[in-house]
Design a protein around this motif. Structure first.
Motif, short mmCIF file in Angstrom:
data_model
loop_
_atom_site.label_atom_id
_atom_site.label_comp_id
_atom_site.label_asym_id
_atom_site.label_seq_id
_atom_site.Cartn_x
_atom_site.Cartn_y
_atom_site.Cartn_z
N CYS A 60 -23.75 61.91 -86.39
CA CYS A 60 -24.82 61.72 -85.42
C CYS A 60 -25.98 62.64 -85.77
N VAL A 61 -27.19 62.07 -85.81
CA VAL A 61 -28.40 62.83 -86.09
C VAL A 61 -29.40 62.60 -84.96
N GLY A 62 -30.39 63.48 -84.90
CA GLY A 62 -31.42 63.34 -83.87
C GLY A 62 -32.05 64.67 -83.54
N THR A 63 -33.04 64.65 -82.69
CA THR A 63 -33.75 65.85 -82.29
C THR A 63 -32.82 66.81 -81.56
N TYR A 64 -33.07 68.10 -81.74
CA TYR A 64 -32.20 69.09 -81.10
C TYR A 64 -32.35 69.06 -79.58
N ARG A 65 -31.24 69.41 -78.90
CA ARG A 65 -31.16 69.46 -77.44
C ARG A 65 -31.36 68.10 -76.77
N THR A 66 -30.84 67.06 -77.39
CA THR A 66 -30.91 65.73 -76.78
C THR A 66 -29.52 65.16 -76.48
N GLY A 67 -28.47 65.99 -76.58
CA GLY A 67 -27.15 65.55 -76.15
C GLY A 67 -26.28 64.91 -77.21
N LYS A 68 -26.54 65.18 -78.49
CA LYS A 68 -25.70 64.60 -79.54
C LYS A 68 -24.24 65.05 -79.42
N SER A 69 -24.04 66.36 -79.20
CA SER A 69 -22.68 66.90 -79.15
C SER A 69 -21.90 66.31 -77.98
N ASP A 104 -21.05 66.35 -86.38
CA ASP A 104 -22.17 66.70 -85.51
C ASP A 104 -23.17 67.51 -86.35
N THR A 105 -24.41 67.09 -86.39
CA THR A 105 -25.40 67.74 -87.23
C THR A 105 -26.38 68.56 -86.40
N GLU A 106 -26.93 69.58 -87.03
CA GLU A 106 -27.95 70.39 -86.37
C GLU A 106 -29.16 69.52 -86.06
N GLY A 107 -29.66 69.62 -84.85
CA GLY A 107 -30.77 68.78 -84.43
C GLY A 107 -32.06 69.08 -85.18
N THR A 108 -32.83 68.05 -85.40
CA THR A 108 -34.11 68.21 -86.09
C THR A 108 -35.18 68.73 -85.13
N GLY A 109 -36.24 69.28 -85.70
CA GLY A 109 -37.38 69.70 -84.90
C GLY A 109 -37.26 71.06 -84.26
N SER A 110 -36.22 71.83 -84.61
CA SER A 110 -36.06 73.16 -84.04
C SER A 110 -37.18 74.07 -84.54
N THR A 111 -37.61 75.00 -83.69
CA THR A 111 -38.73 75.87 -84.04
C THR A 111 -38.38 76.86 -85.13
N ASP A 112 -37.08 77.12 -85.37
CA ASP A 112 -36.72 78.10 -86.40
C ASP A 112 -36.32 77.45 -87.72
N LYS A 113 -36.56 76.13 -87.86
CA LYS A 113 -36.27 75.43 -89.11
C LYS A 113 -37.49 74.60 -89.49
N ASP A 114 -37.60 74.28 -90.80
CA ASP A 114 -38.74 73.48 -91.25
C ASP A 114 -38.30 72.06 -91.61
N SER A 172 -38.24 70.55 -94.45
CA SER A 172 -37.40 70.46 -95.65
C SER A 172 -35.93 70.64 -95.29
N TYR A 173 -35.66 71.61 -94.44
CA TYR A 173 -34.28 71.84 -94.00
C TYR A 173 -33.77 70.62 -93.23
N ASP A 174 -34.56 70.10 -92.31
CA ASP A 174 -34.16 68.92 -91.54
C ASP A 174 -33.85 67.75 -92.47
N SER A 175 -34.66 67.58 -93.50
CA SER A 175 -34.48 66.46 -94.44
C SER A 175 -33.17 66.58 -95.20
N ARG A 176 -32.81 67.81 -95.58
CA ARG A 176 -31.57 68.00 -96.33
C ARG A 176 -30.35 67.75 -95.45
N VAL A 177 -30.38 68.22 -94.21
CA VAL A 177 -29.26 67.96 -93.29
C VAL A 177 -29.15 66.46 -93.01
N PHE A 178 -30.29 65.82 -92.80
CA PHE A 178 -30.30 64.37 -92.53
C PHE A 178 -29.74 63.61 -93.73
#
Length: 243
Positions: free
Chosen positions: A38-47, A92-102, A104-110
């Motif tokens: 599951c992927v998606g923006t952080y804090r949207t209830g993926k877990s 379960d993947t780390e949500g995208t769009g977090s303020t402490d990640k860029d 490039s990091y989001d793209s690699r996890v995705f």
């Protein structure tokens, strides 16, 4: 196995490593695996969604009401479920769009989620609109992160990605719209992915994302879920409620 374990973690230098604990868990399985990510923006209830999918929203991946992401990297949960003779594993993947990640990091996890899964879920809230499509714009970076042939330099054109990519389901949480009479969630998705008219740069960029989603994920579907509770207080502690 009720608990989730870290699967892919990132060190201070930005290097991805596979965790020994997850390898030990996977080594206990002799049957084929069905991997749902599951992927998606952080804090949207993926877990929470993945815990519910495994059978009990109160167990498994960490969840909570704070604005800080609960999941770092990629976590794994081995379930007791089987699908067509394959043991179901949930990522379960780390949500995208977090303020402490860029980005490039989001793209690699995705990209890792795409490559590791046999079924990819994209979790968003509200409706499928330009905002949510922009959240899925990471598909544009897949041609940079994924190469089908060893030794290949530069970007892949992505023309054959669909042969190797997983099935794709767009899960729209807290769905706020009412589908047209007789319209299915699948038809709603296809309508949202239809090419927009116009020749401006912004329209071209939007159509590129739509084209990539349709081209890369040819086996795709959509599920709409209404908001489970109306009371905000209960919603913030929904994991404490009985199934």
């Amino acid at each position: 196995m009720e608990a989730a374990v870290p699967f892919v973690q990132v060190d201070e230098q930005g290097q991805f490593t596979v965790c020994e604990e997850a390898l030990q868990v996977l080594s206990t399985v002799s049957s084929p695996l069905c991997v749902i990510a599951c992927v998606g923006t952080y804090r949207t209830g993926k877990s929470f969604l993945l815990n519910a999918l495994a059978g009990d929203h109160r167990k498994g991946f960490d969840i909570g009401p704070s604005v800080k992401p609960c999941t770092k990297g990629i976590w794994l949960r081995l379930t007791n479920r089987e699908e067509n003779g394959s043991r179901v594993v949930i990522l379960d993947t780390e949500g995208t769009g977090s303020t402490d990640k860029d980005a490039s990091y989001d793209s690699r996890v995705f990209s890792l989620a795409v490559l590791l899964s046999s079924h990819l879920m994209f979790n968003s809230t509200g409706a499928i609109d330009e905002k949510s499509l922009q959240e899925l714009s990471l598909v544009a970076n897949l041609t940079k992160c994924i190469h089908l042939r060893s030794g290949q330099s530069g970007e892949d054109d992505g023309a054959e990605f669909h042969k190797f990519f997983p099935a794709f389901t767009w899960v729209v949480r807290d769905f706020v719209l009412e589908l047209e009479q007789g319209q299915t969630p699948q038809q709603y998705l296809e309508q949202a992915l239809a090419e927009q008219s116009g020749f401006s740069d912004s329209v071209a960029a939007k159509n590129r994302i739509r084209s990539m989603i349709k081209g890369f994920f040819q086996d795709r579907g959509c599920i709409t879920l209404v908001r489970p509770l109306s009371e905000e207080g209960k919603l913030q502690k929904i994991w404490e409620l009985p199934p």
